[in-house]
Enzyme design. Structure first.
Site, short mmCIF file in Angstrom:
data_model
loop_
_atom_site.label_atom_id
_atom_site.label_comp_id
_atom_site.label_asym_id
_atom_site.label_seq_id
_atom_site.Cartn_x
_atom_site.Cartn_y
_atom_site.Cartn_z
N SER A 143 49.17 41.56 33.18
CA SER A 143 48.59 42.37 34.24
C SER A 143 47.27 42.94 33.72
O SER A 143 46.47 42.23 33.11
CB SER A 143 49.58 43.47 34.67
OG SER A 143 49.02 44.27 35.69
N TYR A 157 41.38 42.24 42.85
CA TYR A 157 41.88 42.24 41.46
C TYR A 157 42.90 43.36 41.26
O TYR A 157 43.96 43.15 40.65
CB TYR A 157 40.70 42.40 40.51
CG TYR A 157 41.04 42.22 39.06
CD1 TYR A 157 41.28 40.95 38.54
CD2 TYR A 157 41.10 43.30 38.19
CE1 TYR A 157 41.57 40.77 37.19
CE2 TYR A 157 41.39 43.13 36.85
CZ TYR A 157 41.63 41.86 36.35
OH TYR A 157 41.93 41.70 35.02
N LYS A 161 46.80 42.68 40.32
CA LYS A 161 47.38 43.15 39.06
C LYS A 161 48.49 44.18 39.30
O LYS A 161 49.44 44.25 38.51
CB LYS A 161 46.28 43.72 38.16
CG LYS A 161 45.30 42.66 37.66
CD LYS A 161 46.01 41.52 36.91
CE LYS A 161 45.03 40.53 36.30
NZ LYS A 161 45.72 39.46 35.55
#
Length: 254
Positions: A143, A157, A161
């Site tokens: 992650s 993003y 994550k």
């Protein structure tokens, strides 16, 4: 005796950066390593580097956003080395650079496709193989600190994550009865080609910027993330599953 003697490991995005450092360390610790990446030239070179150092490695080209590629990647590991014991789902797309009001749908799809869907597909086929072998194994999903606290202008993003951490906990819950451990690592700013490119693109001064992102006042080295991956891959972390380990120099504590 190496920490991973007798184990077979797949590492995605292993042609450079954290993936390459992890592949090298795993090989030194006795693992037979499958290097999976889209970049065939760099991926094959990384496999040769490990082989030249006396390790066991093989390269397979894989786009983790495509189910067929991921299924073939896992089968390649089995065909080449006989089984699958460890997987590090590290492949990632460069972060997006626009806030939500200016969201680019194509960029959103690309980031989510690799960074979230790609991890889900890897889990699917890695878990299937581990179950087929009778259970047992360790999966590490990469992650980011962006999966814990948001960063400006990177909605795809950050969402991806955060999603990786959710997938990690779900997989740990569902597959712990089969002896399969699933954990996540959340790196901070790591000195990789992706970071160096971003520093240039955004005209950032490395020393002062590093102090904003770490209590230690520097960027991490890829090898420092690899060491955490190694511990999670090994039997030394046998009672650890569903966990998220930050490797961020204290950034999330700031």
């Amino acid at each position: 005796m190496g920490m991973l003697d007798g184990k077979v490991a797949i590492i995605t995005g292993a042609a450079m950066g954290m993936g390459a450092a992890t592949a090298e360390l795993f090989a030194r610790e006795g693992a037979r390593v499958v290097i999976a990446d889209l970049n065939e030239e760099l991926g094959r070179a990384q496999a040769r580097k490990i082989q030249d150092a006396g390790g066991a490695a093989a390269f397979v080209r894989a786009d983790v956003s495509r189910a067929g590629d991921v299924e073939a990647m896992v089968q390649f590991a089995v065909d080449t080395f006989g089984r699958l014991d460890v997987a590090v789902n590290n492949a990632a797309h460069s972060p997006d650079t626009r806030p939500l009001a200016d969201l680019d749908e194509a960029v959103w799809d690309a980031v989510i496709g690799v960074d979230l869907k790609g991890v889900a597909l890897c889990l699917k086929y890695e878990l299937r193989q581990m179950l087929k072998q009778g259970g047992g194994g360790s999966i590490i999903n990469i992650s980011s600190v962006s999966g814990i606290r948001p960063q400006p202008g990177t909605p795809a993003y950050v969402a991806a994550k955060h999603g990786v951490i959710g997938l990690t906990k779900q997989a740990a819950m569902d597959y712990s009865p089969h002896g399969i451990r699933v954990n996540a690592v959340a790196p901070g700013a790591v000195d990789t080609p992706m970071l160096q490119k971003a520093l240039v693109e955004f005209n950032l001064e490395p020393v002062s910027y590093a102090k904003q992102l770490s209590l230690l006042g520097r960027f991490a080295q890829a090898s420092e993330v690899a060491e955490v991956n190694l511990w999670l891959a090994s039997d030394r972390s046998s009672y650890v599953t569903g966990a998220v380990y930050t490797v961020d120099g204290g950034y999330t504590a700031m």
